[in-house]
Scaffold this active site. Structure first.
Site, mmCIF file in Angstrom:
data_model
loop_
_atom_site.group_PDB
_atom_site.id
_atom_site.type_symbol
_atom_site.label_atom_id
_atom_site.label_comp_id
_atom_site.label_asym_id
_atom_site.label_seq_id
_atom_site.Cartn_x
_atom_site.Cartn_y
_atom_site.Cartn_z
ATOM 1 N N LYS A 21 -5.811 -1.983 4.706
ATOM 2 C CA LYS A 21 -4.626 -2.788 4.345
ATOM 3 C C LYS A 21 -3.350 -1.961 4.435
ATOM 4 O O LYS A 21 -2.355 -2.407 5.010
ATOM 5 C CB LYS A 21 -4.826 -3.343 2.923
ATOM 6 C CG LYS A 21 -3.655 -4.137 2.375
ATOM 7 C CD LYS A 21 -4.096 -5.068 1.277
ATOM 8 C CE LYS A 21 -4.300 -4.371 -0.059
ATOM 9 N NZ LYS A 21 -3.039 -4.132 -0.798
ATOM 10 N N ARG A 26 1.671 -0.812 7.574
ATOM 11 C CA ARG A 26 2.573 0.210 8.131
ATOM 12 C C ARG A 26 2.712 0.076 9.640
ATOM 13 O O ARG A 26 3.806 0.217 10.186
ATOM 14 C CB ARG A 26 2.039 1.615 7.793
ATOM 15 C CG ARG A 26 2.293 2.019 6.328
ATOM 16 C CD ARG A 26 1.325 3.108 5.932
ATOM 17 N NE ARG A 26 1.627 3.744 4.656
ATOM 18 C CZ ARG A 26 1.383 3.217 3.459
ATOM 19 N NH1 ARG A 26 0.840 2.005 3.367
ATOM 20 N NH2 ARG A 26 1.664 3.883 2.349
ATOM 21 N N GLY A 93 2.745 -5.562 -3.042
ATOM 22 C CA GLY A 93 3.651 -4.491 -3.466
ATOM 23 C C GLY A 93 3.994 -3.578 -2.292
ATOM 24 O O GLY A 93 5.146 -3.167 -2.124
ATOM 25 N N ARG A 121 6.495 -7.118 -11.146
ATOM 26 C CA ARG A 121 6.211 -5.697 -10.943
ATOM 27 C C ARG A 121 7.505 -4.885 -10.804
ATOM 28 O O ARG A 121 8.502 -5.385 -10.277
ATOM 29 C CB ARG A 121 5.292 -5.511 -9.718
ATOM 30 C CG ARG A 121 3.928 -6.134 -9.972
ATOM 31 C CD ARG A 121 2.992 -5.971 -8.819
ATOM 32 N NE ARG A 121 2.634 -4.578 -8.594
ATOM 33 C CZ ARG A 121 1.937 -4.160 -7.550
ATOM 34 N NH1 ARG A 121 1.533 -5.026 -6.640
ATOM 35 N NH2 ARG A 121 1.637 -2.894 -7.416
ATOM 36 N N SER A 165 3.565 7.995 -5.971
ATOM 37 C CA SER A 165 3.442 6.693 -5.308
ATOM 38 C C SER A 165 3.684 6.816 -3.810
ATOM 39 O O SER A 165 4.771 7.191 -3.364
ATOM 40 C CB SER A 165 4.451 5.703 -5.905
ATOM 41 O OG SER A 165 4.591 4.597 -5.044
ATOM 42 N N ASP A 317 -6.775 2.760 -6.455
ATOM 43 C CA ASP A 317 -7.224 1.381 -6.199
ATOM 44 C C ASP A 317 -8.720 1.203 -6.469
ATOM 45 O O ASP A 317 -9.219 0.078 -6.500
ATOM 46 C CB ASP A 317 -6.917 0.986 -4.751
ATOM 47 C CG ASP A 317 -5.420 0.821 -4.529
ATOM 48 O OD1 ASP A 317 -4.672 0.690 -5.512
ATOM 49 O OD2 ASP A 317 -4.992 0.831 -3.354
ATOM 50 N N LYS A 344 -0.087 -2.693 -11.607
ATOM 51 C CA LYS A 344 -0.635 -3.124 -10.314
ATOM 52 C C LYS A 344 -0.577 -4.658 -10.256
ATOM 53 O O LYS A 344 0.185 -5.273 -10.976
ATOM 54 C CB LYS A 344 -2.056 -2.593 -10.138
ATOM 55 C CG LYS A 344 -2.120 -1.078 -10.018
ATOM 56 C CD LYS A 344 -1.514 -0.602 -8.711
ATOM 57 C CE LYS A 344 -1.506 0.900 -8.597
ATOM 58 N NZ LYS A 344 -0.710 1.360 -7.458
ATOM 59 N N ARG A 348 -4.397 -3.688 -14.899
ATOM 60 C CA ARG A 348 -5.824 -3.498 -14.577
ATOM 61 C C ARG A 348 -6.612 -2.866 -15.716
ATOM 62 O O ARG A 348 -7.814 -3.114 -15.823
ATOM 63 C CB ARG A 348 -5.979 -2.685 -13.274
ATOM 64 C CG ARG A 348 -5.617 -3.500 -12.063
ATOM 65 C CD ARG A 348 -5.950 -2.834 -10.754
ATOM 66 N NE ARG A 348 -5.674 -3.785 -9.675
ATOM 67 C CZ ARG A 348 -5.398 -3.456 -8.429
ATOM 68 N NH1 ARG A 348 -5.382 -2.190 -8.069
ATOM 69 N NH2 ARG A 348 -5.170 -4.381 -7.518
#
Ligand code: S3P
Length: 438
Positions: A21, A26, A93, A121, A165, A317, A344, A348
């Site tokens: 993903k 990208r 996101g 978010r 991040s 993740d 997230k 979570r």
């Protein structure tokens, strides 16, 4: 859509891993910036990459999706133009944060929106550095809806990431790339480096050095990128559900072909191996600047583990599905330094805790993690159980996988968002012998 597990099942056989993903998103952005014909194979046709594709097309890009996960990027006669309607990044996101960087770099007036989860978010982590670079942005207290106004970014922007991040790092890199301005990013903890690898693959002038155990990433402005076809590797974050499923159900042998093996993503494999998992790696090779291999998962005995510090961004993740592995491992697993999980697609840590509670699995919550007391045996429940997915794809799939090792059906509520990252989850699990019913 609610989904229900078939009790006491297993995952045996061989499948191909769906496309990554992060990489799919990208490569759409970078190849539409190159604006020459580019064919992309192995693309993930999940809702997140598709919302990014639609947003790019709304801005004048010409991207077509063909059968068999092939994408054709065509040369756009107009180049990027001001979109008439707001760009809708749905649940993504990555789509939103990276597009904000790229479009700030292009200096085009654009409005952004998203679904309920994305609208809650935090976006200041990208809006602050973009504003510091000179972007003119308005937002609702650092959240959607966000408007970018026409602006010109500064040259030689230097930024130390305050949060580990990859989305923030990639946002700034794409801003510099699109604006043809030099950017330097100081990264104290390694996060996934797909943007850096992809930029290098397409010929950008990017250097990565280490100083005081931090990465110093420098992308020179005025990059002349080269058009070339691209192969997306498989998503280890999707493979993780199948791997843990095979392990907790003591399945005979599971093969997953074409899994991305980027060192900044394979923490899940070292953690599972530390827990006692037998996972073999075969046919290691490289595609479009990313390592890739086939994995074989063999029956294993799992035990608890301690996870904290710099491994966390590498497995961020996978913590929901690692929590399921922990629930079916001997002894305790402790996860700390993972407060990012609270922002997230859902909170979570809360979603994991609520689901474990419904399954009667003993655990203790922390602000930044969870301690889980596991038991490898088949979970003996007094009756069917319902679990809230909080509309979060990774929570939904994690508890459906937990259902493999339960004696009763587990119904997970609101599973539609599985299509954001793993659109073939139901087909693949069924092909491996695990029926999940609508
Ligand atoms: C991603 C980075 C991570 C990850 C997300 C995808 C990316 O987010 O959780 O699913 O593609 O760059 P953060 O950058 O917020 O850690």
């Amino acid at each position: 859509m609610n989904l229900t597990s078939t009790p006491e099942s297993s995952l045996t056989g061989s499948v191909s891993c769906p496309g990554d993903k992060s990489i799919s998103q990208r490569v759409l952005m970078i190849s539409s910036l190159i604006n020459e014909p580019i064919k992309i194979k192995g693309f993930l046709d999940g809702e997140d990459p598709l919302s990014t594709m639609h947003a790019l097309n709304q801005m004048g890009a010409e991207i077509e999706i063909h059968p068999k996960n092939v994408i054709q990027v065509k040369k756009s006669p107009t180049g990027f133009v001001e979109p008439i309607d707001p760009l809708d990044l749905g649940n993504s996101g990555t789509g939103l944060r990276l597009m904000l960087g790229m479009i700030a770099g292009l200096g085009i007036k654009t409005m952004f929106k998203g679904d309920r989860s994305l609208s809650q978010r935090p976006m200041n982590r990208v809006l602050n550095p973009l504003s510091a670079m000179g972007a003119d942005i308005t937002s609702d207290n650092g959240m959607l809806p966000i408007a970018l106004n026409k602006s010109v970014l500064d040259d030689d922007f230097v930024y130390e990431l305050p949060v580990a991040s990859a989305q923030v790092k990639s946002c700034i890199l794409l801003a510099g790339l699109a604006a043809e301005k030099t950017v330097t990013i100081i990264e104290p903890i390694q996060t996934r480096d797909h943007t850096e690898r992809m930029l290098k693959n397409f010929g950008a002038n990017i250097t990565i050095a280490q100083k005081d155990s931090k990465n110093i990433i420098c992308l020179a402005g005025k990059a002349s990128l080269k058009a070339m076809d691209y192969q997306v590797v498989g998503d280890i974050s999707s493979a993780a559900f199948l791997i843990v499923g095979a392990l907790i159900s003591q399945s005979e042998e599971l093969e997953i072909c074409g899994v991305g093996m980027n060192p900044s993503r394979i923490g899940i494999l070292s953690v599972l191996r530390d827990m006692g998992a037998r996972i073999e790696i075969k046919n290691a090779r490289e595609e479009s600047g990313e390592p890739i291999a086939d994995l074989i998962v063999l029956p294993s005995k799992l035990s608890g583990v301690i996870l904290d510090g710099s491994i966390i961004p590498n497995i961020i993740d996978e913590i929901p599905i690692l929590s399921i592995a922990a629930a079916f491992a001997e002894g305790e697993t402790i996860i700390r330094d993972a407060a990012e999980l609270r922002v997230k697609e859902s909170d979570r840590l809360k979603a994991i805790s609520d689901g474990l509670l419904n399954l009667g699995i003993s655990h203790i919550n922390f602000d930044d993690g969870i301690k889980i007391k596991g038991n490898p045996r088949l979970l003996d429940l007094p009756g069917p159980v319902q679990i809230d997915s909080y509309d979060d794809h990774r929570i939904a799939m994690s508890f459906l996988i937990a259902g493999l090792n339960c004696n009763q059906p587990i119904t997970v509520l609101e599973c539609d968002n599985i299509f954001t990252s793993f659109p073939t989850f139901l087909e693949l699990t069924a092909s491996l012998g695990y029926e999940i019913k609508k």
